[in-house]
Design an enzyme around this catalytic site. Structure first.
Site, mmCIF file in Angstrom:
data_model
loop_
_atom_site.group_PDB
_atom_site.id
_atom_site.type_symbol
_atom_site.label_atom_id
_atom_site.label_comp_id
_atom_site.label_asym_id
_atom_site.label_seq_id
_atom_site.Cartn_x
_atom_site.Cartn_y
_atom_site.Cartn_z
ATOM 1 N N SER A 206 0.857 -1.190 0.000
ATOM 2 C CA SER A 206 0.000 0.000 0.000
ATOM 3 C C SER A 206 0.890 1.236 0.000
ATOM 4 O O SER A 206 2.115 1.134 -0.033
ATOM 5 C CB SER A 206 -0.884 0.008 1.238
ATOM 6 N N LYS A 207 0.273 2.381 0.078
ATOM 7 C CA LYS A 207 0.966 3.658 0.052
ATOM 8 C C LYS A 207 2.069 3.773 1.106
ATOM 9 O O LYS A 207 3.073 4.433 0.890
ATOM 10 C CB LYS A 207 -0.045 4.781 0.309
#
Ligand code: GLU
Length: 423
Positions: A206-207
């Site tokens: 994810s980010k």
């Protein structure tokens, strides 16, 4: 199972509900490699049936990301939503033939109570789904709209898809899609479900793990060829040791049989390192061309040459060598730290020495600067750092002799003069 000798027809079928993420980019790349490696076709299908979340901007973003990655498609982009009429037609057929039935306005596919659906997956092997765990499932809502699994199966059939290569999260949809295909009288395609991507902490990517989308990788200054090389290795490898592979090599050697079942780890530090290697292989003119298009400037060849050795991404260029392109105001902290205890006096001596250097080349510049160090009986950095702050604005730059030479005498003297005035 051998799957790459015959020309394959594969598809990349993103849902345009956001940016193209690294996992999606890997799926697209693997499909593209299979198509190119077998002389087959790479079909692009936009799964935009979620009308609320699918926006034209997202579609454009995904196409843009694929273009930047240089993954060209042979057919499409097709809009799944625009094919709704065709989906309804096939639902009618299933109803007519008795494979589906209407209940309270919705249409459901008949799933036998007994037995099982076996999915043969090139990566995961044989996966068995007992029918006792699958209810008669809805293929058309009561408002008449076709459901996702129906649309995917009908599209894969109509588009002549021979191999469905996609993320592991779709494995659970596969028995339903295979049942719909069989009810339509077709053999399901070959399936290959790719392992998940994790960050270095073992959590789902994810980010948090840095750049997560293709757009972010691009903005961070990675080269598309390095990204292709790196993401090809997320779950696949030619052997245990080969790291650098051109796209041509990948096209020749990629195969689904060597894709691993276990999650792959995306490590941006490794990508940075690999990207640095790719950057150094470019000629200064090629590197300058990439920088010029990224920064919207011209005439960067000289600066690119100086910075090349120290860059890992294109984004490293400006902080490292922007001073060669335009004057950078001195950074307050660097100035305070360096311009004290006689620094300006030594800078004055440097000015005088550089004014005389002949010819103004790296070797002679070095000699002149070392003579100043000698004259003052100080450490080299006591002479070089004030000069560095004067010409670059900060304390980090490529080699000082190289930097001075690349900037040229007039500009160096002018910058030293403004530093001396300021001090
Ligand atoms: N649209 C799905 C997704 O973006 C992919 C479906 C498929 O490849 O079958 O996750």
């Amino acid at each position: 199972m051998t799957v790459t000798t015959e020309p394959v027809r594969v598809r990349f079928a993103p849902s345009p509900t956001g940016a193209l993420h690294i996992g999606g980019a890997r799926t697209a790349l693997y499909n593209w490699l299979l198509a190119r490696g077998s002389g087959g076709a790479f079909v692009l299908r936009i799964e935009d049936t979620d009308r609320e979340r699918s926006t034209p901007e997202n579609v454009e973003q995904i196409l843009d990301a694929l273009r930047w990655l240089e993954l060209d498609w042979d057919e499409g982009p097709f809009s799944q939503a625009e094919r709704a009429e065709r989906h309804r037609e096939q639902i009618e057929r299933l109803l007519w033939e008795g494979d589906a039935y209407e209940h309270e306005g919705a249409v459901r596919l008949r799933v036998p109570d007994e037995g099982e659906t076996v999915v043969t997956d090139v990566i995961r092997g044989t996966v068995t789904f007992p029918h006792s765990a699958i209810d008669d499932f809805v293929i058309r809502r009561s408002d008449g709209s076709p459901l996702y699994n129906l649309a995917v199966a009908v599209d894969d059939l109509d588009m002549g898809i021979t191999h469905v290569v996609r993320g592991e999260d779709h494995l659970s949809n596969t028995p339903r899609q295979a049942m719909i295909l069989r009810a339509l009288g077709a053999d399901p395609p070959v399936y290959a479900h790719l392992p998940l991507l994790h960050g270095t902490d073992g959590k789902k990517l994810s980010k948090r793990h840095g750049a997560a989308s293709v757009q972010e990788l691009r903005a961070a200054g990675y080269l598309p060829e390095a990204v292709r090389n790196y993401i090809a290795l997320l779950g696949w490898g030619l052997d245990a040791s080969t790291t650098f592979m051109t796209t041509d090599d990948l096209v020749k050697s990629f195969s689904l049989e060597r894709v691993s079942k276990s999650p792959a780890v995306f490590d941006e530090q490794k990508l940075r390192w690999m990207n640095g290697r790719y950057l150094r292989e470019l000629t200064p003119a090629e590197l300058a061309a990439r920088l010029e298009s990224l920064l919207g400037r011209e005439g960067l060849v000289g600066a690119a040459e100086v910075a090349q050795e120290k860059m890992q991404t294109l984004a490293d260029f400006w902080p490292l060598a922007g001073f060669l392109v335009e004057r950078q105001p001195p950074q307050e902290k660097a100035w305070e730290r360096v311009m004290k205890n006689g620094a300006l006096e030594r800078l004055g001596a440097v000015r005088a020495a550089l004014a005389e250097v002949e010819p103004f080349q790296e070797e002679q510049v070095e000699e002149a600067l070392r003579a100043v160090v000698e004259e003052f009986g100080v450490k080299p950095k006591d002479v070089f750092q004030p000069l560095r702050v004067a010409i670059t604005g900060g304390t980090i730059s490529p080699g000082i002799f190289e930097s001075v030479t690349a900037l040229g005498r007039d500009e160096v003297l002018a910058r030293i003069d403004s530093a001396l005035e300021r001090g």
